[in-house]
Design an enzyme around this catalytic site. Structure first.
Site, PDB file in Angstrom:
ATOM      1  CD  GLU A   1      79.084 100.825  74.462  1.00  0.00           C
ATOM      2  OE1 GLU A   1      80.129 101.255  74.639  1.00  0.00           O
ATOM      3  OE2 GLU A   1      78.239 100.549  75.239  1.00  0.00           O
TER       4      GLU A   1
ATOM      5  CB  CYS B   1      75.655  90.907  74.263  1.00  0.00           C
ATOM      6  SG  CYS B   1      74.339  91.832  74.742  1.00  0.00           S
TER       7      CYS B   1
ATOM      8  CB  CYS C   1      66.455 102.401  75.329  1.00  0.00           C
ATOM      9  SG  CYS C   1      65.306 101.313  75.860  1.00  0.00           S
TER      10      CYS C   1
ATOM     11  CB  CYS D   1      64.899 100.233  82.877  1.00  0.00           C
ATOM     12  SG  CYS D   1      63.634  99.423  81.937  1.00  0.00           S
TER      13      CYS D   1
ATOM     14  CB  CYS E   1      68.936  99.979  82.510  1.00  0.00           C
ATOM     15  SG  CYS E   1      69.966  99.919  80.720  1.00  0.00           S
TER      16      CYS E   1
ATOM     17  N   GLY F   1      68.941  99.003  73.625  1.00  0.00           N
ATOM     18  CA  GLY F   1      67.548  98.985  73.168  1.00  0.00           C
ATOM     19  C   GLY F   1      66.701  98.065  73.589  1.00  0.00           C
ATOM     20  CD  GLU F   2      61.828  95.900  74.490  1.00  0.00           C
ATOM     21  OE1 GLU F   2      62.204  95.827  75.816  1.00  0.00           O
ATOM     22  OE2 GLU F   2      61.620  94.840  73.867  1.00  0.00           O
TER      23      GLU F   2
ATOM     24  CB  SER G   1      66.563  90.245  76.652  1.00  0.00           C
ATOM     25  OG  SER G   1      66.143  90.905  78.029  1.00  0.00           O
TER      26      SER G   1
ATOM     27  CG  PHE H   1      59.596  89.046  86.239  1.00  0.00           C
ATOM     28  CD1 PHE H   1      58.667  88.912  85.344  1.00  0.00           C
ATOM     29  CD2 PHE H   1      59.202  88.675  87.477  1.00  0.00           C
ATOM     30  CE1 PHE H   1      57.337  88.857  85.683  1.00  0.00           C
ATOM     31  CE2 PHE H   1      57.946  88.538  87.866  1.00  0.00           C
ATOM     32  CZ  PHE H   1      57.199  88.510  86.823  1.00  0.00           C
ATOM     33  CG  HIS H   2      64.459  93.430  86.407  1.00  0.00           C
ATOM     34  ND1 HIS H   2      65.343  92.270  86.195  1.00  0.00           N
ATOM     35  CD2 HIS H   2      64.755  94.039  85.330  1.00  0.00           C
ATOM     36  CE1 HIS H   2      66.105  92.364  85.074  1.00  0.00           C
ATOM     37  NE2 HIS H   2      65.581  93.535  84.468  1.00  0.00           N
TER      38      HIS H   2
ATOM     39  CB  CYS I   1      73.830  92.910  82.124  1.00  0.00           C
ATOM     40  SG  CYS I   1      74.043  91.337  81.589  1.00  0.00           S
TER      41      CYS I   1
HETATM   42  N1  SAH Z   1      65.825  96.145  76.558  1.00  0.00           N
HETATM   43  C1  SAH Z   1      65.912  94.790  76.737  1.00  0.00           C
HETATM   44  C2  SAH Z   1      67.140  94.256  76.454  1.00  0.00           C
HETATM   45  C3  SAH Z   1      68.669  94.949  77.003  1.00  0.00           C
HETATM   46  S1  SAH Z   1      68.900  94.678  78.461  1.00  0.00           S
HETATM   47  C4  SAH Z   1      65.467  94.358  78.050  1.00  0.00           C
HETATM   48  O1  SAH Z   1      65.283  95.302  78.963  1.00  0.00           O
HETATM   49  O2  SAH Z   1      65.114  93.269  78.245  1.00  0.00           O
HETATM   50  C5  SAH Z   1      69.657  93.189  79.150  1.00  0.00           C
HETATM   51  C6  SAH Z   1      69.500  92.969  80.354  1.00  0.00           C
HETATM   52  O3  SAH Z   1      70.264  93.527  81.379  1.00  0.00           O
HETATM   53  C7  SAH Z   1      67.937  92.998  80.931  1.00  0.00           C
HETATM   54  O4  SAH Z   1      67.367  92.074  81.810  1.00  0.00           O
HETATM   55  C8  SAH Z   1      68.037  94.450  81.948  1.00  0.00           C
HETATM   56  O5  SAH Z   1      67.129  94.482  82.623  1.00  0.00           O
HETATM   57  C9  SAH Z   1      69.602  94.229  82.225  1.00  0.00           C
HETATM   58  N2  SAH Z   1      70.121  95.075  83.043  1.00  0.00           N
HETATM   59  C10 SAH Z   1      70.144  96.613  82.617  1.00  0.00           C
HETATM   60  N3  SAH Z   1      70.824  97.263  83.331  1.00  0.00           N
HETATM   61  C11 SAH Z   1      71.302  96.213  84.227  1.00  0.00           C
HETATM   62  C12 SAH Z   1      72.278  96.583  85.234  1.00  0.00           C
HETATM   63  N4  SAH Z   1      72.852  97.941  85.434  1.00  0.00           N
HETATM   64  N5  SAH Z   1      72.954  95.708  85.951  1.00  0.00           N
HETATM   65  C13 SAH Z   1      72.532  94.492  85.572  1.00  0.00           C
HETATM   66  N6  SAH Z   1      71.431  94.238  84.697  1.00  0.00           N
HETATM   67  C14 SAH Z   1      71.126  95.309  83.893  1.00  0.00           C
HETATM   68 FE1  SF4 Z   2      65.138  98.962  80.083  1.00  0.00          FE
HETATM   69 FE2  SF4 Z   2      66.165  97.411  78.394  1.00  0.00          FE
HETATM   70 FE3  SF4 Z   2      65.955  99.916  77.680  1.00  0.00          FE
HETATM   71 FE4  SF4 Z   2      67.482  99.365  79.700  1.00  0.00          FE
HETATM   72  S1  SF4 Z   2      67.660  98.852  77.468  1.00  0.00           S
HETATM   73  S2  SF4 Z   2      66.117 101.284  79.505  1.00  0.00           S
HETATM   74  S3  SF4 Z   2      66.563  97.741  80.707  1.00  0.00           S
HETATM   75  S4  SF4 Z   2      64.247  98.483  78.146  1.00  0.00           S
END
Ligand code: SAH
Ligand code: SF4
Length: 395
Positions: free
Chosen positions: A115, A128, A135, A139, A142, A195-196, A227, A250-251, A369
């Protein structure tokens, strides 16, 4: 990709060789691009010029058909078509949100889908893009994290998402129109899709170098933000080899909570991550780091969290991006109340930082996001697996 390339997780990437033995020119770094032209019979002396001409056609004009490249001789165009293709992901579906956000489902080799989301804003537009199908990380808040890693995207598939979106938005200069005559619809790129990105380092780097190249997509490195969830060893490398802006998921403000939300924290904890981030602006000669902070009700959203966050990032040029949690079916968290988010933002703001609250965009089409997950990819991590990883007790 060579066999002796540094090992990240690129092993899942399919080779760039296309069916019928034709090579895709998209995504090739400059040196490899020129070498491919020479290998296919372009005289060495002309290769540099041909490379420049082709880059302009491909990345500045959006042309996919060699026959349309009118400043090349007919014979040369035919020769190129024998050996090469210009191939990008195919848009298989598009959803447009009430707020103008567009979510594309793009098909890539092997029948996989990723996507890509376009977010129009006043005077600019952000794309984006995804770096992996699924991934490897988990997390717990996510949606993408519930999907197994299927494979890494190639550089062509990463930069190709930008090209495909520009096709759909009609964002290429018209014939006869100069570069930069019209404002660009895709003016910014964020690597915040599926993805990361730092676990697919080489391909992300090669794609972003094309995005930043003056004969490529020509976006300034300050308009590209990567990111990461915190792949510490690759952060300095990102500064040195890409040089784009950095955002970090960071979170949380204690290792205990971050271990649960962003499990990679167990490998590289907050202190280690901050050390790498402190060095980033100098190494990349860039400005502020964006700290992304997802607001989860009762988990990480207290005043004490806000104050701890300020203490942790002291001395780092930073902007804090508060993201109201975007819900997805079965998500184990809730979004913090609006008043709580504002109170949190206020503490950050009073300490002198920009603390924008990210307005959820495209929620009606699940484009916000962390909501991305290709529905067609059935391979899912089991719920129990995720909860065990995150240390969340199942009721
Ligand atoms: N994998 C990378 C980039 C993709 S995620 C990373 O983790 O940084 C892009 C952003 O959306 C990240 O900050 C992620 O933590 C946040 N994110 C993931 N799931 C989310 C959700 N359900 N609501 C809000 N933000 C979210
Ligand atoms: Fe974590 Fe980013 Fe992978 Fe989602 S896409 S699981 S936020 S590393």
């Amino acid at each position: 990709m060579t066999a002796d390339a540094p090992i990240t997780q690129d092993f899942l990437t399919v080779p760039r060789k296309m069916p019928e033995g034709k090579r895709n020119l998209v995504g090739l770094p400059r040196a490899a691009f020129r070498a491919a032209l020479i290998e296919a019979g372009t005289p060495e002396k002309q290769a540099k010029m041909r490379e420049a001409q082709l880059w302009q056609w491909i990345y500045q004009r959006g042309v996919r058909d060699f026959a349309a490249m009118t400043n090349l001789s007919k014979a040369y165009r035919a020769q190129l078509a024998e050996d090469f293709v210009i191939e990008i992901p195919e848009i298989v579906s598009k959803q447009v949100s009430a707020d103008g956000t567009r979510k594309y489902l793009m098909r890539i080799a092997g029948g996989h889908e990723v996507e890509t989301v376009y977010i129009p804003e006043e005077g600019r537009g952000t794309l984006c893009i995804s770096s992996q199908v699924g991934c490897t990380l988990t997390c717990s808040f996510c949606h993408t994290g519930t999907q197994k890693l299927v494979r890494n995207l190639t550089a062509a598939e990463i930069v190709g998402q930008v090209m495909a979106a520009r096709d759909d938005l009609d964002d290429w200069p018209k014939p006869g129109e100069g570069m930069g005559e019209r404002p660009r619809l895709v003016s910014n790129i964020v690597l915040m899709g599926m993805g990361e990105p730092l676990y697919n380092f080489e391909n992300v780097r090669d794609a972003m170098k094309i995005a930043m190249d003056g004969e490529g997509i020509s976006l300034s490195r300050r308009r590209i933000t990567l990111s990461t969830s915190g792949v510490v060893p690759e952060i300095a490398r990102c500064a040195e080899e890409i040089g784009c802006l950095m955002a970090v998921s960071f979170h949380a403000t204690t290792d205990e909570v971050r271990d649960k939300l962003v499990p990679i924290n167990r490998k590289w904890n907050i202190a280690t991550l901050l050390e790498a981030l402190r060095a980033y602006p100098r190494l990349s000669n860039s400005e502020r780091i964006t700290f992304e902070y997802v607001m989860l009700k009762g988990v990480n959203d207290s005043d004490a969290d806000a104050r701890r966050l300020l203490k942790l990032i002291a001395g780092i040029p930073a902007k804090i991006n508060l993201i109201p949690f975007n819900e997805w079916p079965g998500a184990p968290y809730e979004r913090s109340d609006w008043s709580r988010i504002e109170a949190f933002a206020d503490i950050i703001y009073k300490a002198g930082y920009a603390a924008p609250i990210r307005t959820p965009r495209g929620e009606d089409i699940m484009a916000a996001c962390g909501q991305l997950k290709s529905a067609t990819e059935r391979a899912g991590k089991r719920r129990a697996e995720i909860e065990a990883e995150a240390g969340i007790a199942t009721p």
